[in-house]
Write an enzyme that holds these catalytic residues in place. Structure first.
Site, PDB file in Angstrom:
ATOM      1  N   CYS A  53       0.831  -1.206   0.000  1.00  0.00           N
ATOM      2  CA  CYS A  53       0.000   0.000   0.000  1.00  0.00           C
ATOM      3  C   CYS A  53       0.862   1.252   0.000  1.00  0.00           C
ATOM      4  O   CYS A  53       2.076   1.208   0.246  1.00  0.00           O
ATOM      5  CB  CYS A  53      -0.887   0.043   1.260  1.00  0.00           C
ATOM      6  SG  CYS A  53      -1.890  -1.422   1.547  1.00  0.00           S
ATOM      7  N   CYS A  57      -2.766   4.776   3.206  1.00  0.00           N
ATOM      8  CA  CYS A  57      -3.896   3.857   3.017  1.00  0.00           C
ATOM      9  C   CYS A  57      -4.790   3.821   4.257  1.00  0.00           C
ATOM     10  O   CYS A  57      -4.306   3.751   5.394  1.00  0.00           O
ATOM     11  CB  CYS A  57      -3.384   2.456   2.703  1.00  0.00           C
ATOM     12  SG  CYS A  57      -4.714   1.286   2.303  1.00  0.00           S
ATOM     13  N   CYS A  84      -2.609  -2.911  -3.461  1.00  0.00           N
ATOM     14  CA  CYS A  84      -3.860  -2.742  -2.721  1.00  0.00           C
ATOM     15  C   CYS A  84      -4.922  -2.135  -3.643  1.00  0.00           C
ATOM     16  O   CYS A  84      -4.672  -1.155  -4.345  1.00  0.00           O
ATOM     17  CB  CYS A  84      -3.619  -1.827  -1.524  1.00  0.00           C
ATOM     18  SG  CYS A  84      -5.113  -1.368  -0.616  1.00  0.00           S
ATOM     19  N   CYS A  87      -6.156   1.671  -1.926  1.00  0.00           N
ATOM     20  CA  CYS A  87      -5.387   2.919  -2.070  1.00  0.00           C
ATOM     21  C   CYS A  87      -4.693   3.048  -3.415  1.00  0.00           C
ATOM     22  O   CYS A  87      -4.130   4.104  -3.723  1.00  0.00           O
ATOM     23  CB  CYS A  87      -4.362   3.036  -0.936  1.00  0.00           C
ATOM     24  SG  CYS A  87      -3.023   1.814  -0.995  1.00  0.00           S
TER      25      CYS A  87
END
Length: 371
Positions: A53, A57, A84, A87
């Site tokens: 991420c 995030c 991810c 995000c």
């Protein structure tokens, strides 16, 4: 009553730092703060989920022992992690690069009146997209960034140039008129250059359960409050802040004595609400933050994220923390009531132990009053 200059600048906006400037402890703190200004500087991978991420995030914060850090998405994916979906870290590189290019352009054209249309044309993107991306990455608008950079350059120029006028123009201001109203110096440029010369500052030092308390004031109100362990240190800090002012020890001054009595009682939990005259200056951003701090109920806390959302700038968590750190009158403006989102205390200019004690005293007093 708090007297603050009406400014339109923000103190020290920071571009995303190069990854080399961060150690793993610093990266982890950025993750805990969900600090969007580090998006693109590094990536956070979680062993238990197999996902990587951006630092900001909003997913649930992982355990520290399950986290690895990578400099690029390619490194994270080579190690077996996937991006991810919440995000979208692969989108960060382009946004961070755009924001950094805009920041450099602003820094190189401080002596010009820069508009969003001009920035959009220079970057070959729409002004709306540029504004949105820049504020998301940097935490401030392009205009606020330019004003803050110009202010920092003015401060440096005032120390180096032969005259105030030369410093003003060197910093990129097109006219010397109303420079005071457009900076956050807390005094005129000339006064700043002279180290607050010709100002008289009264001060007193008193003993408290948390150390030696200094209260300093101008003719308009309290300008500094601090707690330290010995008088020599506390006086040295005051002189450093106002290097050329005239200082008068005023232990017998009735106003000073009354203010100290109220603050000492406040520290002990016997005087929940302080209403003291202040003579402080703030940028527009600091003013927003400090007013938000004054609304936190006695005996309670809020997070840096809460304050950022309260002032309508949810991405400015790090800037909120900076504004708290620059509070010249802690205890009166209760920056001690701001903690991290995970419940840990975070930083405090007067010391973490004092912050914990003050919060415990306030919480106990509030609970007793509710019985």
């Amino acid at each position: 009553m708090i007297e603050m200059a009406e400014m339109n600048v923000m103190t020290n906006p920071m571009p995303p730092l190069a990854n080399a400037e961060l150690n793993d402890d610093g990266r982890w703190q950025a993750v805990l703060m969900r600090d969007g200004q580090y998006d693109g500087a590094f990536y956070t991978a979680v062993r238990t989920t197999g996902v990587y991420c951006r630092p900001s995030c909003k997913a649930r914060t992982p355990k520290r022992e399950n986290v690895r850090f990578f400099e690029t998405p390619q490194e994270a994916e080579a190690a077996g992690f996937r991006a991810c979906k919440r995000c979208r870290p692969l989108e960060v590189d382009a946004h961070a690069a755009l924001a950094q290019s805009v920041a450099r352009y602003i820094e190189e054209h401080l002596d010009e009146t820069i508009t969003l249309d001009m920035l959009g044309a220079a970057m070959h993107v729409s002004p709306f997209h540029l504004q949105r991306v820049f504020k998301r990455v940097m935490g401030v608008s392009p205009r606020q960034y330019g004003e803050a950079v110009r202010l920092e350059r003015l401060k440096q120029s005032l120390k180096e140039c032969s005259s105030v006028t030369a410093a003003i123009y060197d910093a990129g201001y097109n006219a010397s008129s109303r420079v005071y109203e457009h900076t956050g110096l807390g005094m005129t440029p000339g006064e700043y250059r002279r180290g607050a010369a010709e100002k008289t500052i009264r001060y007193t030092i008193a003993d408290t359960a948390l150390g030696r308390l200094l209260v300093a004031a101008t003719e308009r109100g309290i300008c500094r409050v601090t707690l330290r362990n010995d008088d020599e240190m506390i006086e040295a800090l005051l002189v450093k802040e106002f290097s050329n002012a005239e200082f008068v020890r005023a232990d017998e001054d009735s106003d000073m004595a009354d203010w100290v009595t109220q603050i000492v009682a406040h520290l002990a939990g016997r005087h929940p609400h302080l209403d003291l005259p202040l003579d402080i200056r703030a940028t527009a951003f600091q003013q927003q933050v400090w007013h938000a701090l004054m609304t936190i109920p006695y005996g309670t806390t809020q997070s840096y994220t809460d304050i950022a959302e309260a002032i309508g700038n949810p991405k400015a968590v790090r800037a909120v923390a900076n504004a708290c750190a620059r509070n010249p009158v802690p205890l009166i403006i209760p920056c001690h009531r701001v903690i991290r989102e995970d419940g840990s205390l975070g930083g405090y200019a007067l010391g973490i132990d004092r912050k914990q004690t003050i919060l415990e005293n306030e919480r106990r007093t509030a609970e007793e009053g509710a019985k």
